[in-house]
Design an enzyme around this catalytic site. Sequence first.
Site, mmCIF file in Angstrom:
data_model
loop_
_atom_site.group_PDB
_atom_site.id
_atom_site.type_symbol
_atom_site.label_atom_id
_atom_site.label_comp_id
_atom_site.label_asym_id
_atom_site.label_seq_id
_atom_site.Cartn_x
_atom_site.Cartn_y
_atom_site.Cartn_z
ATOM 1 C CG ASP A 136 48.206 0.452 66.112
ATOM 2 O OD1 ASP A 136 48.729 -0.477 65.461
ATOM 3 O OD2 ASP A 136 47.060 0.368 66.595
ATOM 4 C CG ASN A 177 53.076 -6.681 68.494
ATOM 5 O OD1 ASN A 177 53.657 -5.613 68.701
ATOM 6 N ND2 ASN A 177 51.762 -6.735 68.292
ATOM 7 N NE ARG A 204 43.633 -2.165 71.258
ATOM 8 C CZ ARG A 204 42.666 -2.396 70.345
ATOM 9 N NH1 ARG A 204 41.407 -2.173 70.636
ATOM 10 N NH2 ARG A 204 42.992 -2.842 69.141
HETATM 11 C C1 IPE Z 1 50.507 -1.879 69.866
HETATM 12 O O1 IPE Z 1 49.930 -2.104 68.626
HETATM 13 C C2 IPE Z 1 51.921 -2.305 69.840
HETATM 14 C C3 IPE Z 1 52.792 -1.527 68.976
HETATM 15 C C4 IPE Z 1 52.484 -0.432 68.335
HETATM 16 C C5 IPE Z 1 54.124 -2.026 68.882
HETATM 17 P P1 IPE Z 1 49.056 -3.429 68.339
HETATM 18 O O2 IPE Z 1 48.556 -3.306 66.962
HETATM 19 O O3 IPE Z 1 49.835 -4.628 68.682
HETATM 20 O O4 IPE Z 1 47.885 -3.255 69.407
HETATM 21 P P2 IPE Z 1 46.475 -3.967 69.509
HETATM 22 O O5 IPE Z 1 46.707 -5.429 69.306
HETATM 23 O O6 IPE Z 1 45.600 -3.387 68.440
HETATM 24 O O7 IPE Z 1 45.984 -3.604 70.864
HETATM 25 C C1 IPE Z 2 52.098 -1.163 64.474
HETATM 26 O O1 IPE Z 2 51.344 -1.328 63.328
HETATM 27 C C2 IPE Z 2 53.440 -1.849 64.377
HETATM 28 C C3 IPE Z 2 53.547 -3.072 65.170
HETATM 29 C C4 IPE Z 2 52.719 -3.494 66.067
HETATM 30 C C5 IPE Z 2 54.722 -3.890 64.928
HETATM 31 P P1 IPE Z 2 50.393 -2.591 63.141
HETATM 32 O O2 IPE Z 2 51.190 -3.648 62.472
HETATM 33 O O3 IPE Z 2 49.753 -2.963 64.406
HETATM 34 O O4 IPE Z 2 49.338 -1.997 62.123
HETATM 35 P P2 IPE Z 2 47.784 -2.243 62.137
HETATM 36 O O5 IPE Z 2 47.291 -1.827 63.496
HETATM 37 O O6 IPE Z 2 47.578 -3.697 61.873
HETATM 38 O O7 IPE Z 2 47.266 -1.358 61.061
HETATM 39 MG MG MG Z 3 47.989 -2.424 65.308
#
Ligand code: IPE
Ligand code: IPE
Ligand code: MG
Length: 229
Positions: free
Chosen positions: A15, A63, A182
């Site tokens: 993340d 996502n 989380r």
């Molecule tokens: C979790 O990250 C899913 C992945 C890393 C693929 P998110 O960015 O989607 O999680 P939330 O929405 O902050 O919980």
């Molecule tokens: C995780 O990085 C990758 C995916 C969920 C695809 P994010 O895209 O959630 O990055 P942040 O959390 O917005 O910085």
């Molecule tokens: Mg994220």
Amino acid sequence: MQKNNIPYHVAIIMDGNGRWAENKNMPRSIGHEQGLKTLSKITQKVFEVGVKNLSVYAFSSENWKRPKNEITHLMALFEKALESNFQYMVDNKIKFNLLGNIKKFPSSLQKKIRNLEEITQKNKDFNFYLAANYGSKEELAFAADTLRNSSRKITESIFKNAFYAPNLPDVDLLIRTGGETRLSNFLLWQSAYAEIYFTKTLWPDFKTTHLNKALEFFSRKIRRFGKIY
Ligand code: IPE
Ligand code: IPE
Ligand code: MG
């Protein structure tokens, strides 16, 4: 568990790609591209230290709620990643597995996934699980639905056998980058006894030194599994 306190299964919630790019006034897509580079490097290191199973969370079932252009870019990036890491998986005897519901992906991506799974299916040394369109709640519902007409008593092991990847071992070390504390619907059942390492480091900035810290954290843990020693 293996000797030397090396986890048998490491799971990573990658993340922070978007924030990494936004902090630099760049589009989020650049963050995902950088995140892919981190993934290639960290995968090599994880297997080098002797971890046998690595699962990485690349795209959750939630996502899909993101803007369409971000999703389209991610799908294209997954295809690129499969192409560029194809030879690495074959050469290093890594078995590739998709963890998740593949049906929602573009058909060209589905083909590449199935192809890599087929070509590497006899590899035994290492397992790489790409969690894409994965959601733990969906997986549990899928297992329950698969077994709904069974006349047998549903035990833990029978239930687990109906998961997307029945052979996926329980998680020993779960790493989440990006500062959130989380699980975001990742491997809820399989992480029942995982040691969980949260770091504020954004995924594109995650280096071998960070990985080593997580492995040290794991090696210091006394895993009681309910016992009292
Ligand atoms: C979790 O990250 C899913 C992945 C890393 C693929 P998110 O960015 O989607 O999680 P939330 O929405 O902050 O919980
Ligand atoms: C995780 O990085 C990758 C995916 C969920 C695809 P994010 O895209 O959630 O990055 P942040 O959390 O917005 O910085
Ligand atoms: Mg994220």
